[in-house]
Design an enzyme around this catalytic site. Structure first.
Site, PDB file in Angstrom:
ATOM      1  N   ASP A 167       0.833  -1.207   0.000  1.00 59.06           N
ATOM      2  CA  ASP A 167       0.000   0.000   0.000  1.00 59.06           C
ATOM      3  C   ASP A 167       0.873   1.265   0.000  1.00 59.06           C
ATOM      4  O   ASP A 167       2.064   1.214   0.347  1.00 59.06           O
ATOM      5  CB  ASP A 167      -0.888  -0.032   1.260  1.00 59.06           C
ATOM      6  CG  ASP A 167      -2.162   0.791   1.116  1.00 59.06           C
ATOM      7  OD1 ASP A 167      -2.279   1.551   0.144  1.00 59.06           O
ATOM      8  OD2 ASP A 167      -3.038   0.673   1.995  1.00 59.06           O
TER       9      ASP A 167
ATOM     10  N   ASP B   5     -10.907   2.057  -3.332  1.00 59.27           N
ATOM     11  CA  ASP B   5     -11.494   1.835  -2.008  1.00 59.27           C
ATOM     12  C   ASP B   5     -13.010   1.892  -2.074  1.00 59.27           C
ATOM     13  O   ASP B   5     -13.682   1.632  -1.083  1.00 59.27           O
ATOM     14  CB  ASP B   5     -10.991   2.901  -1.020  1.00 59.27           C
ATOM     15  CG  ASP B   5      -9.628   2.537  -0.455  1.00 59.27           C
ATOM     16  OD1 ASP B   5      -9.220   1.362  -0.575  1.00 59.27           O
ATOM     17  OD2 ASP B   5      -8.956   3.429   0.096  1.00 59.27           O
TER      18      ASP B   5
HETATM   19  C1  DGJ Z   1      -5.839   2.026   1.941  1.00 56.75           C
HETATM   20  C2  DGJ Z   1      -6.287   0.807   1.205  1.00 56.75           C
HETATM   21  O1  DGJ Z   1      -6.805   1.152  -0.033  1.00 56.75           O
HETATM   22  C3  DGJ Z   1      -7.300   0.047   2.037  1.00 56.75           C
HETATM   23  O2  DGJ Z   1      -7.755  -1.065   1.338  1.00 56.75           O
HETATM   24  C4  DGJ Z   1      -6.656  -0.345   3.340  1.00 56.75           C
HETATM   25  O3  DGJ Z   1      -5.631  -1.264   3.101  1.00 56.75           O
HETATM   26  C5  DGJ Z   1      -6.125   0.870   4.054  1.00 56.75           C
HETATM   27  N1  DGJ Z   1      -5.276   1.643   3.201  1.00 56.75           N
HETATM   28  C6  DGJ Z   1      -5.391   0.485   5.301  1.00 56.75           C
HETATM   29  O4  DGJ Z   1      -4.779   1.541   5.893  1.00 56.75           O
END
Ligand code: DGJ
Length: 722
Positions: A472, A542
């Site tokens: 991430d 997301d």
């Molecule tokens: C952003 C990601 O897109 C989410 O799926 C998740 O992993 C969060 N970060 C966690 O902080």
């Protein structure tokens, strides 16, 4: 041979396209043609010379009818008579590039430290054209990869300093393409966090237009891809050019329609804030770009990109393997979890057909919110008393593999790592560092920092059988400076950061090829061709609201294949939009990418449980066919807001169709959805209704989309040839 050189003209050919370049009498590289295949034709006559006022003539040219300002070029210089977009700017003077030599090689040289399309399989030839600016000593090697069978070209430029003194590059674009005067339209994929890649198509106007990123990441806001098409181009017919940059950092994509309506496109590293000091003999590699052209409309263009990504960009054992169905605990628990909760989720998931549990953010020491602890990558004993190894062991008993979230590029000011190494983050002397999500960015241009991060990743992968990593990145770059670079080289920091990220990702790929990596940046903030070289799938957004997600996947499909889109079914009301949609709609949408669940599965009703089981079975059975097939967006012009797409399997014997009706309509008309890709000679049976259709019926008459009661109603159809 896909590359020929005759009478001063280079002729590059793929299965259905031609690209011609001419060396002019003045040794400039003139762009003659890129488009549908034209064979051997000499198209120089399409460019009659003419005197143009205020378009200057090169020194020594005996007339007034030749100017760089009007010459279609392969790689524009700067300050030497071409007032349009430049591809290269260096030092304090002009850059005037002349052809010196060329080389045709079988295969494709790698681009030092950068992701690029691989040579195998299918074969590729590369044309290397060498240009030189004799005054500054700058030499440019233009690389053209010709993917004959898969119908696309790659382009990049290597800039070499052949002079005796150091030179500073201010701009070094990957490619330049000049197209004739036609009323082109520009299609891009702008967006925002949780609203990524929303297609936008506009006619070109005079002057420079374009987009890009200055964020240190390709970003949610714009995607490093664009298409140019004619006003009459549809999804199924008409000319469409596509350009995708194999790069994940700040970039620029610029298009200029000039005074004579001709169009110049340049794409590459974002010039704003960029500089690169090139010592004598040193080379600078620009990122690669993928160029595709199709006469079969935007779908034809997208299919070329999809093949290029699947066959030449994605690597490793997971590139073509069915990926495991996963359950991710993020939206199920956020930071509030422990081993017991995870195992309960895993047991339930296993009963439904899920194959892997991803432990998302919050598993490491001190991390009970998003305000601290990034950089301290050791298990939180309160949450995972037996550590990751113990969790993996317990998970194995449920039949699930272990996946892990990590954000290796970042450090929280509230962390042990920051306390020990406050100078390890990107920063500029005397300036307080801007935070984003309460975190700072590690200076991955530094080898010592990269080695530390690698040692952390390596030890995690050593201590537990982790078969999947979600990588991430949750903020963009500011105060981009590196403590190890002298003041005059700080303009290199952003690109060196990106090269550092790639170097780390390459180590991961080389040492742990069996680990499936899913890239993520707050959803789809780094959904680009560069990242796909290191991770065959990327978390698309997301936003998992079925309606919004379908739009995001639709937009993403312009450049990227289904096989690389991470897609999850989540709970309702949706955490981003608050909308309530049916489990069927959420499943029907997620089934087109790499399927996962991100919700508390214990809350499913009996009927929903059965539905999730069916979704998992469908995915296990059909994902390989779906992901290897040809993808078609299916516009429904009379039905604004409705979305449809389909896939034709590689052997043409199966067809999959998706339709989404966003809002209920009283007394709605019956819409017919045509499937213009159905094989005319085959008879297909729709597997849920049992109805049979001739391929020609599906192509020309279509199928009826009956009016649906309710909002956000999806239809998923599967046709099998008899
Ligand atoms: C952003 C990601 O897109 C989410 O799926 C998740 O992993 C969060 N970060 C966690 O902080």
């Amino acid at each position: 041979m896909s590359i020929q050189f005759q009478g001063g003209v280079f002729k590059l050919e793929t299965r259905s396209t031609s690209y011609h370049i001419k060396i002019t009498d003045q040794a400039y590289l003139m762009h003659l043609y890129y488009g549908a295949k034209i064979g051997d034709a000499d198209v120089s006559c399409l460019f009659p010379r003419a005197e143009r006022s205020f378009s200057p003539n090169p020194a020594g040219y005996p007339g007034r009818d030749f100017s760089l300002d009007t010459l279609p070029q392969e790689y524009s210089g700067s300050g030497a008579g071409d007032f349009r977009l430049s591809s290269l700017a260096a030092g304090h003077g002009a850059v005037d590039l002349h052809y010196v030599r060329h080389r045709i090689v079988v295969g494709k040289p790698a681009l030092a430290g950068l992701p690029s399309c691989c040579a195998a399989p299918g074969g590729v030839e590369t044309l290397e054209l060498e240009l030189e600016d004799p005054v500054s000593g700058l030499c440019v090697r233009l690389l053209y990869g010709v993917y004959e069978a898969d119908d696309f070209f790659t382009r990049s430029a290597v800039i070499v300093n052949r002079g005796a003194a150091p030179l500073t590059l201010h701009r070094a674009m990957s490619f330049c393409l000049d197209l004739p005067a036609e009323p082109w339209q520009l299609l891009g994929l702008p967006g925002a966090w949780a609203r990524e890649r929303q297609p936008e198509r506009q006619p070109l106007r005079h002057g420079v237009q374009g987009f890009g990123s200055k964020r240190g990441a390709s970003s949610h806001q714009h995607n490093p891809f664009f298409a140019l098409c004619a006003p009459h181009t549809t999804e199924h017919s008409g000319p469409a050019y596509g350009f995708g940059l194999v790069y994940s950092g700040s970039y620029a994509c610029l298009v200029e329609q000039d005074q004579f309506d001709t169009v110049r496109c340049v794409m590459g590293i974002q010039p704003e804030g960029f500089s690169w000091s090139l010592g004598p003999g040193e080379a600078f590699y620009t990122p690669e770009a993928v160029l595709a052209f199709s006469r079969q409309g935007l779908n034809g263009m997208s299919q070329i990109f999809h093949r290029a990504v699947r066959t030449h960009l994605c690597r490793g054992p997971w590139a073509h393997r069915r990926r495991p169905i996963l359950v991710n605990n993020w939206e199920a628990t956020y930071f509030d979890f422990d081993e017991q909760k995870l195992l309960a989720l895993a047991r339930r998931a296993a009963e439904l057909g899920v194959e892997l549990l991803v432990v998302d953010d919050g598993w490491f020491v001190g991390r009970s919110s998003d305000t601290s602890s990034l950089g301290d990558w050791s298990e939180d004993p309160a949450k995972l008393p037996r550590g990751l190894a113990g969790l993996a062991e317990a998970l194995a008993e449920t039949g699930l593999a272990l996946g892990l979230w990590i954000e290796p590029e970042m450090v929280s000011p509230a962390s042990e790592l920051y306390r020990r190494h406050p100078d390890w983050c990107l920063h500029q002397p005397g300036r307080p560092a801007t935070t984003g999500r309460d975190q700072l960015v590690l200076d991955l241009s530094r080898k010592d920092v990269r080695d530390h991060v690698w040692q952390q990743i390596d030890s995690l992968l050593q201590k537990a059988p982790i078969s999947y990593l979600k990588w991430d990145m949750n903020r963009h770059l500011t105060e981009v400076g590196s403590a190890l670079l002298p003041p005059e080289r700080q303009g290199e920091a952003a690109h060196r950061y990106m090269l550092g990220v790639y170097e780390l990702m390459e180590r991961l790929f080389k040492h742990y090829p069996q680990v499936l990596v899913e890239n993520c940046s707050g959803g789809g903030g780094r959904f680009d061709l560069g990242m796909l070289h290191y991770s065959p799938q990327i978390w698309a957004s997301d936003d998992t609201d079925a309606l919004e997600r379908a739009k995001i996947q639709y937009g993403t499909s312009y450049c990227y294949p289904l096989s690389c889109m991470g897609c999850h079914v989540s709970a309702v009301p949706n955490h981003q939009t608050g909308r309530v949609t049916s489990l069927k709609a959420r499943g029907d949408t997620a089934l087109w990418g790499q399927l996962g669940y991100e919700m508390d599965l214990a809350l499913l009703t009996e009927e929903e449980t059965a539905q999730v089981r069916r979704q998992c079975e469908f995915y296990k059975r059909f994902a390989p066919v779906l992901h290897a097939g040809a993808f078609y967006r299916l516009p429904l012009p009379g039905a604004p807001g409705q979305l449809a797409w389909g896939v034709l399997s590689a052997d043409q014997r199966q067809i999959f169709v998706f339709h989404m009706a966003p809002a209920a309509q009283a007394n709605a008309p019956v819409r017919l959805l045509k499937l213009p890709f159905a094989a005319p000679g085959l008879r297909y049976r729709e597997t849920s209704s049992g109805c049979c259709f001739q391929g020609t019926t599906l192509r020309y008459a279509g199928i009826a989309l009956p009016p649906h009661p309710g909002d956000c109603v999806t239809t998923l159809l599967h046709f099998q040839a008899q």
